[in-house]
Enzyme design. Structure first.
Site, PDB file in Angstrom:
ATOM      1  N   GLU A   1       0.825  -1.216   0.000  1.00 32.91           N
ATOM      2  CA  GLU A   1       0.000   0.000   0.000  1.00 32.91           C
ATOM      3  C   GLU A   1       0.863   1.272   0.000  1.00 32.91           C
ATOM      4  O   GLU A   1       0.388   2.349   0.355  1.00 32.91           O
ATOM      5  CB  GLU A   1      -0.949   0.022   1.208  1.00 32.91           C
ATOM      6  CG  GLU A   1      -1.912  -1.149   1.295  1.00 32.91           C
ATOM      7  CD  GLU A   1      -2.942  -1.233   0.170  1.00 32.91           C
ATOM      8  OE1 GLU A   1      -2.922  -0.380  -0.737  1.00 32.91           O
ATOM      9  OE2 GLU A   1      -3.752  -2.175   0.206  1.00 32.91           O
TER      10      GLU A   1
ATOM     11  N   HIS B   1      -2.659   2.132   8.198  1.00 34.18           N
ATOM     12  CA  HIS B   1      -3.767   1.361   7.619  1.00 34.18           C
ATOM     13  C   HIS B   1      -3.952   0.089   8.424  1.00 34.18           C
ATOM     14  O   HIS B   1      -2.972  -0.572   8.767  1.00 34.18           O
ATOM     15  CB  HIS B   1      -3.448   1.013   6.161  1.00 34.18           C
ATOM     16  CG  HIS B   1      -4.340  -0.031   5.581  1.00 34.18           C
ATOM     17  ND1 HIS B   1      -5.698   0.150   5.409  1.00 34.18           N
ATOM     18  CD2 HIS B   1      -4.094  -1.292   5.141  1.00 34.18           C
ATOM     19  CE1 HIS B   1      -6.227  -0.934   4.875  1.00 34.18           C
ATOM     20  NE2 HIS B   1      -5.275  -1.841   4.712  1.00 34.18           N
TER      21      HIS B   1
ATOM     22  N   HIS C   1      -7.332  -3.049   9.703  1.00 29.32           N
ATOM     23  CA  HIS C   1      -8.619  -3.674   9.377  1.00 29.32           C
ATOM     24  C   HIS C   1      -9.490  -3.783  10.629  1.00 29.32           C
ATOM     25  O   HIS C   1      -9.723  -4.895  11.122  1.00 29.32           O
ATOM     26  CB  HIS C   1      -8.376  -5.074   8.791  1.00 29.32           C
ATOM     27  CG  HIS C   1      -7.472  -5.118   7.589  1.00 29.32           C
ATOM     28  ND1 HIS C   1      -6.857  -6.276   7.147  1.00 29.32           N
ATOM     29  CD2 HIS C   1      -7.096  -4.143   6.716  1.00 29.32           C
ATOM     30  CE1 HIS C   1      -6.139  -6.014   6.055  1.00 29.32           C
ATOM     31  NE2 HIS C   1      -6.255  -4.724   5.784  1.00 29.32           N
TER      32      HIS C   1
ATOM     33  N   GLU D   1     -16.870  11.434  22.641  1.00 29.54           N
ATOM     34  CA  GLU D   1     -15.482  11.606  22.203  1.00 29.54           C
ATOM     35  C   GLU D   1     -15.322  11.779  20.683  1.00 29.54           C
ATOM     36  O   GLU D   1     -14.379  12.424  20.216  1.00 29.54           O
ATOM     37  CB  GLU D   1     -14.685  10.380  22.672  1.00 29.54           C
ATOM     38  CG  GLU D   1     -13.187  10.531  22.687  1.00 29.54           C
ATOM     39  CD  GLU D   1     -12.682  11.588  23.664  1.00 29.54           C
ATOM     40  OE1 GLU D   1     -13.455  12.051  24.530  1.00 29.54           O
ATOM     41  OE2 GLU D   1     -11.517  11.979  23.532  1.00 29.54           O
TER      42      GLU D   1
ATOM     43  N   HIS E   1     -12.947  -3.611   3.774  1.00 31.11           N
ATOM     44  CA  HIS E   1     -11.499  -3.818   3.869  1.00 31.11           C
ATOM     45  C   HIS E   1     -10.928  -3.217   5.159  1.00 31.11           C
ATOM     46  O   HIS E   1     -10.391  -3.934   5.979  1.00 31.11           O
ATOM     47  CB  HIS E   1     -10.814  -3.226   2.624  1.00 31.11           C
ATOM     48  CG  HIS E   1      -9.333  -3.400   2.612  1.00 31.11           C
ATOM     49  ND1 HIS E   1      -8.595  -3.495   1.460  1.00 31.11           N
ATOM     50  CD2 HIS E   1      -8.429  -3.497   3.615  1.00 31.11           C
ATOM     51  CE1 HIS E   1      -7.310  -3.662   1.762  1.00 31.11           C
ATOM     52  NE2 HIS E   1      -7.190  -3.650   3.064  1.00 31.11           N
TER      53      HIS E   1
HETATM   54  O1  2HA Z   1      -0.602  -4.726   3.655  1.00 32.06           O
HETATM   55  O2  2HA Z   1      -3.560  -4.558   4.477  1.00 32.06           O
HETATM   56  O3  2HA Z   1      -4.376  -3.573   2.181  1.00 32.06           O
HETATM   57  C1  2HA Z   1      -1.660  -5.585   3.552  1.00 32.06           C
HETATM   58  C2  2HA Z   1      -2.939  -4.868   3.475  1.00 32.06           C
HETATM   59  C3  2HA Z   1      -3.412  -4.540   2.153  1.00 32.06           C
HETATM   60 ZN    ZN Z   2      -5.462  -3.819   4.115  1.00 37.70          ZN
END
Ligand code: 2HA
Ligand code: ZN
Length: 277
Positions: free
Chosen positions: A115, A138, A140, A168, A209
């Site tokens: 990414e 990033h 999940h 908050e 995602h």
């Molecule tokens: O790096 O999360 O979006 C792995 C991920 C791809």
């Molecule tokens: Zn990801």
């Protein structure tokens, strides 16, 4: 001083471990980048030569000469704190902007996260808005991903929902949350769509995602993600308690909150004039 013993590597190890322990980064999931300044890099005596040059597949010239400590592609956040010199790397963007020089880390031949386009394009856009911009993260988060299946993907209604889940939220993300359509991870296209949203937001939902967030420090960005995910978690709990909301934070309550904490809510999502409640 060796870079391996620096506070930057220590913080990256701590944050990736926290992301893993929260269940937000299974297997290959997640990536983090942290910008370092020239002065910070100059403090170390083991960063003065290029170990390898690694091509990148888009134009990063606006970041030429900048340094980023970044997690590697395919790395497991469960392990980064034990193997930081394998699972993370310090890179400098070359003057041509089409490759990076590796100065430390990725010692098994690894490369920056898949990414990287989304990270670097976000750094480019955010530095125009905020010269202190340093971190892109990033991951999940479970409840946020779940919400992307059950709630309409409208920035205004998701932002207002999350603001009303806890006091908050509005204080931590008064500009609300950006949302892009579902797109293929790792592409320049998702990178550009994410970076475009970052002109207005510091946090962007990737439906089905995960989340992208940015800011000035690791704790600020981690805390931003944690607050968004907590709001989503409360929503999950409400739904699992039967879903009927008997009382909630009102628009007037949000306006009072904004005044007391001296934040400006995104005017597209909440007017400070109590007209169309
Ligand atoms: O790096 O999360 O979006 C792995 C991920 C791809
Ligand atoms: Zn990801």
């Amino acid at each position: 001083m060796k870079f391996k013993d620096s506070k930057y590597v220590e913080k990256m190890s701590e944050i990736t471990n926290e992301l893993y322990k929260h269940g937000w980064d299974e297997r290959n999931g997640g990536n983090v980048s942290l910008r370092l300044t020239q002065d910070e890099v100059d403090q170390f005596d083991d960063l003065d030569k290029t170990l390898r040059n690694i091509p990148i597949k888009f134009d990063a010239t606006p970041l030429a000469g900048q340094y980023f400590l970044v997690t590697g592609t395919g790395r497991y956040f469960k392990n980064v704190h034990n193997y930081p010199e394998r699972d993370t790397g310090l890179v400098r963007i070359t003057d041509e902007g089409n490759s990076v020089d590796l100065l430390w880390g990725f010692n098994d031949g690894g490369e920056p996260t898949s990414e990287f386009p989304s990270h670097l394009m976000t750094h480019i856009n955010r530095q125009k808005v905020d010269s202190n911009q340093r971190v892109v993260m990033h991951c999940h988060p479970t409840n946020l991903v779940a919400l992307s299946f059950t709630h309409e993907l409208d920035e205004g209604s998701v932002s207002r929902l999350l603001w009303k889940m806890q006091a908050e939220s509005l204080v931590v993300f008064p500009e609300g949350i950006g949302i892009i359509p579902y797109m293929t991870p790792g592409t320049n296209e998702i990178g550009q769509a994410t970076a475009d949203k970052m002109n207005e937001f510091r946090v962007v939902m990737w439906p089905h995602h995960g989340i992208f967030a940015c800011g000035d420090s690791m704790d600020e960005v981690y805390g931003l993600i944690e607050t968004v995910e907590k709001a989503c978690m409360i929503y999950t709990a409400i739904k699992s308690q039967g879903g009927d909301i008997l009382q909630s934070i009102t628009d007037d309550d949000l306006r009072d909150l904004a005044k007391s904490f001296n934040v400006t809510p995104n005017p597209n999502f909440l007017s400070m004039q109590p007209i169309n409640n």
